[in-house]
Design an enzyme around this catalytic site. Sequence first.
Site, PDB file in Angstrom:
ATOM      1  N   HIS A  18       0.824  -1.206   0.000  1.00  0.00           N
ATOM      2  CA  HIS A  18       0.000   0.000   0.000  1.00  0.00           C
ATOM      3  C   HIS A  18       0.861   1.260   0.000  1.00  0.00           C
ATOM      4  O   HIS A  18       0.508   2.263  -0.621  1.00  0.00           O
ATOM      5  CB  HIS A  18      -0.927  -0.005   1.216  1.00  0.00           C
ATOM      6  CG  HIS A  18      -2.213  -0.726   0.967  1.00  0.00           C
ATOM      7  ND1 HIS A  18      -2.948  -1.302   1.958  1.00  0.00           N
ATOM      8  CD2 HIS A  18      -2.908  -0.962  -0.177  1.00  0.00           C
ATOM      9  CE1 HIS A  18      -4.034  -1.860   1.450  1.00  0.00           C
ATOM     10  NE2 HIS A  18      -4.023  -1.664   0.156  1.00  0.00           N
TER      11      HIS A  18
ATOM     12  N   GLU B 163      -4.327  -5.824 -33.522  1.00  0.00           N
ATOM     13  CA  GLU B 163      -3.598  -6.469 -32.431  1.00  0.00           C
ATOM     14  C   GLU B 163      -3.045  -7.842 -32.804  1.00  0.00           C
ATOM     15  O   GLU B 163      -2.187  -8.365 -32.085  1.00  0.00           O
ATOM     16  CB  GLU B 163      -4.524  -6.638 -31.223  1.00  0.00           C
ATOM     17  CG  GLU B 163      -5.113  -5.344 -30.712  1.00  0.00           C
ATOM     18  CD  GLU B 163      -6.181  -5.592 -29.665  1.00  0.00           C
ATOM     19  OE1 GLU B 163      -5.848  -5.516 -28.464  1.00  0.00           O
ATOM     20  OE2 GLU B 163      -7.339  -5.873 -30.047  1.00  0.00           O
TER      21      GLU B 163
ATOM     22  N   ASP C  23      -0.517  -6.307 -27.242  1.00  0.00           N
ATOM     23  CA  ASP C  23      -0.885  -7.627 -27.759  1.00  0.00           C
ATOM     24  C   ASP C  23      -0.181  -7.932 -29.071  1.00  0.00           C
ATOM     25  O   ASP C  23       0.252  -9.063 -29.304  1.00  0.00           O
ATOM     26  CB  ASP C  23      -2.403  -7.710 -27.947  1.00  0.00           C
ATOM     27  CG  ASP C  23      -3.110  -8.187 -26.690  1.00  0.00           C
ATOM     28  OD1 ASP C  23      -2.515  -8.960 -25.924  1.00  0.00           O
ATOM     29  OD2 ASP C  23      -4.256  -7.777 -26.461  1.00  0.00           O
TER      30      ASP C  23
ATOM     31  N   CYS D 126      -2.504   3.097 -29.697  1.00  0.00           N
ATOM     32  CA  CYS D 126      -2.966   3.315 -28.331  1.00  0.00           C
ATOM     33  C   CYS D 126      -2.295   2.387 -27.331  1.00  0.00           C
ATOM     34  O   CYS D 126      -2.608   2.424 -26.142  1.00  0.00           O
ATOM     35  CB  CYS D 126      -4.482   3.150 -28.232  1.00  0.00           C
ATOM     36  SG  CYS D 126      -5.064   1.470 -28.545  1.00  0.00           S
TER      37      CYS D 126
END
Length: 849
Positions: free
Chosen positions: A471, A708, A732, A779
């Site tokens: 954390h 992809e 990918d 992207c």
Amino acid sequence: MTTSTISVRAPLKGRIVPLGDVPDPMFALGMMGDGLAIEPEVGEVHAPVAGTVTSVHRRGHAVKVMTDDGAEFLVHVGLEAVALRGAGLDAVVAEGDRVAVGDLLIRFDLKALAESCGIVTTPVLVTNEDAFHVTARKSAGAVGLGDEVMTVMPIDAEAPPPVERIERQVVLEMSEGLHARPAALLAAKAKEYASAVEVVLGERKANAKSPVSLLTLGSRWGSRLVVSAEGADAAAAVDGVIEAIASGLGDPVVPYVDAGQETLPGVAEAASAVEEPPVDLTPFGPEDRPLLGGVVAAPGLAIGRAVHLKEKVARPAEAGGDVAAESAALDAAIARVHQHLSEQATAGRTPQQRDIMAAHAALLEDTELLEGARDRIAHGKSAGWAFSDTISAQAALLRGLDNARLAERAADLVDLEQQVLTVLAGGSPESLTLPEDAIAIADDLLPSQFMAFGDRLPAAFVVAKGGRTSHVAILSAASGVPMLAAVGADARRIPEGTPLIVDAERGEIQVNPTEATIEATRKAAAEREARRAANREAAPIDCVMADGTRLPVYANVGSVADAARGLAFGAEGSGLLRTEFLFLDRPTAPTEAEQQAEYQAIADALRGKPLTIRTLDIGGDKPLPYLKQGAEENPILGVRGIRVSRRRPDLLRQQFRAILKVTPVSVVRIMMPMIADIGELRWAKAIFEEEKAALGITADVPLGIMIEVPAAVAMADKLAREAAFFSIGTNDLTQYVLAMDRGNTELAPEIDSLHPAVLKTIADAAAAGARHGCPVGVCGGLASELPAAPILIGLGVTSLSATRSGIPDLKAFIRTLDKDTCRAVAEEALALDSAADVRAMVARRWPDL
């Protein structure tokens, strides 16, 4: 205390939303209390019960009312209303006021809240679950003001029901075992039943209504669990809990083939601990200049002097005094810490700070911890010793479960122990003050220690233990403070005040650097920060290359907050909205109305700039339990992306409708993931056009595809004739071209999207797009890398969508480029032999990147 049922009335008119469907984990997992939520139709909140107002949030969005019987209820307007800082919210009651059922508590501007926050869902909760529990609740449909929506009864005052004990076995088929999030979900499910529910694994037993207790089981895929319940609804409780476990609770379900094993096949018990060699703790001398290594938990560069954080509070004496006095002292200390954490959960500087503090506040309400401490007090132990011993036992179990993530969660429990012991010793949670150039060194930094710095954070953190998923690592990264974790015992050898350079990019610490090294590092850091400040200042300006070519730079987003922050960093819209965030971590698919509200809120946050929405990209590494997908030997090559939509066209139609209802629809573009051939595109386009026609929409809404998979590149000419645009997903695409699983950490150094083979596929797709007038963007992760920008532009890419924090520097670099230079660099890159060669070539041309 009453023995009768408390009737809880609807505080406002609207529609019921089950608590588990609320799109905020702090509420959905029951960490703030148990109850339900209402999607309001009016801007007034009324008292759900009669009683005394015990708390009014200073920003007016939340009120607590306690009945004369001691049941405390929270009404919390919206999930993000705290961000409004009180604007449009007016609490008309004050702490201490007496209210009757139906009395007005809060007025709010419903329209303004919806426009600013998007989600106005209002939870109505009973917060003191240690004393009261929900016995019935309305689960769906419309409600009017004052309708009964829930009943609550005190736990200890109920007449004992007829006792029934039921137990059944279940094999755990969740791929990651019962870790923190599904444990919280399972505990929330168990709380729906009046019966006591227990889960047993071997010799370990857990209270199914306690997330912490469930974690101590250390369960894994293939573990055989025994679920037992005792009480009036024992059979229903066992059935419900087993059904929840079988569903996966939001995690992938991998069928377990029973071959007679008692646990995970091939996994033996942990070997006996090997005696560790002695650790050298000799302090470094002023002339020692070691280079220490660590794990990068939060990136950055810092120069400063070592400051060791104070040691932990010692456990008090074991023997206690009067039992009632010790119990009262513990209750008061826990209440004080809980109040402090709750205040930090609303006033934290970042969402990560607020979420983690809220989770810690919820841990203090865990009945397993509280009952364990009270039981020890009843046996003559002091309040501090009892609480510390209970925490230590639970933390030791978590550390011993051979699970790094759960071991890090043990630090959260130790954090709570330290805070409660501090209050019991007469102290209070207070801000820590450090020199401005302090580099804070700790054995294992606690979240409360981090939060105690307030706005005066150190220059960097160096932690002997910890890891990337702790954390504190999340808090540090969100606050922009460099942090190196897992430095080991050498961190303790650094004397107080020693000069340090912490390079949390390379994972290195220079101890006692020379003045020349410090000065060179300081100069380089100052120059870099000056450049970045100038880049941030110019970021809102549209990106235009040096030769006048327009090259838009968008942001990849996954929430309303991401969209708003993207604009702040200079994004010219969003080139990728990942819609799977709406579908993950929940037992059922989101409704059309939920999706529409979220898409509209994100479009509003972008203020009229383009929004490219990717349809559901699920499967592979992101399975959904409620889709009932079968186990796959290789899910990365299995049913994912468009292949899921082909099998569940109802979900695709629903998503198309939700997107098409965004206003104005002219800002929206839609893209389909994992398209491999023209048939898949035509199938999706046919459904899209049917839904457009059904909604009476005549405006042009571009429908494009993700590039992809290599098959899409091979079919790029055909696809470019019918797709409105291409968006290349380099993550990918890289793993498919190189035949390397991007989730395989051993292969991580070799999976590089600048490999010439990957660049060749991008070049082919971009060329096909140019031949048919189909714009081509990127992207994937490569779009955020500065060295890739000139190559991608030179290959024919017409826009980039990047991580928001890198957008200012990316736009500044692109403004220095021209198309001719980019084409030359791209041609050279395609002719090279490896990704390393490509990176070296770019570094020679632009050494300051």
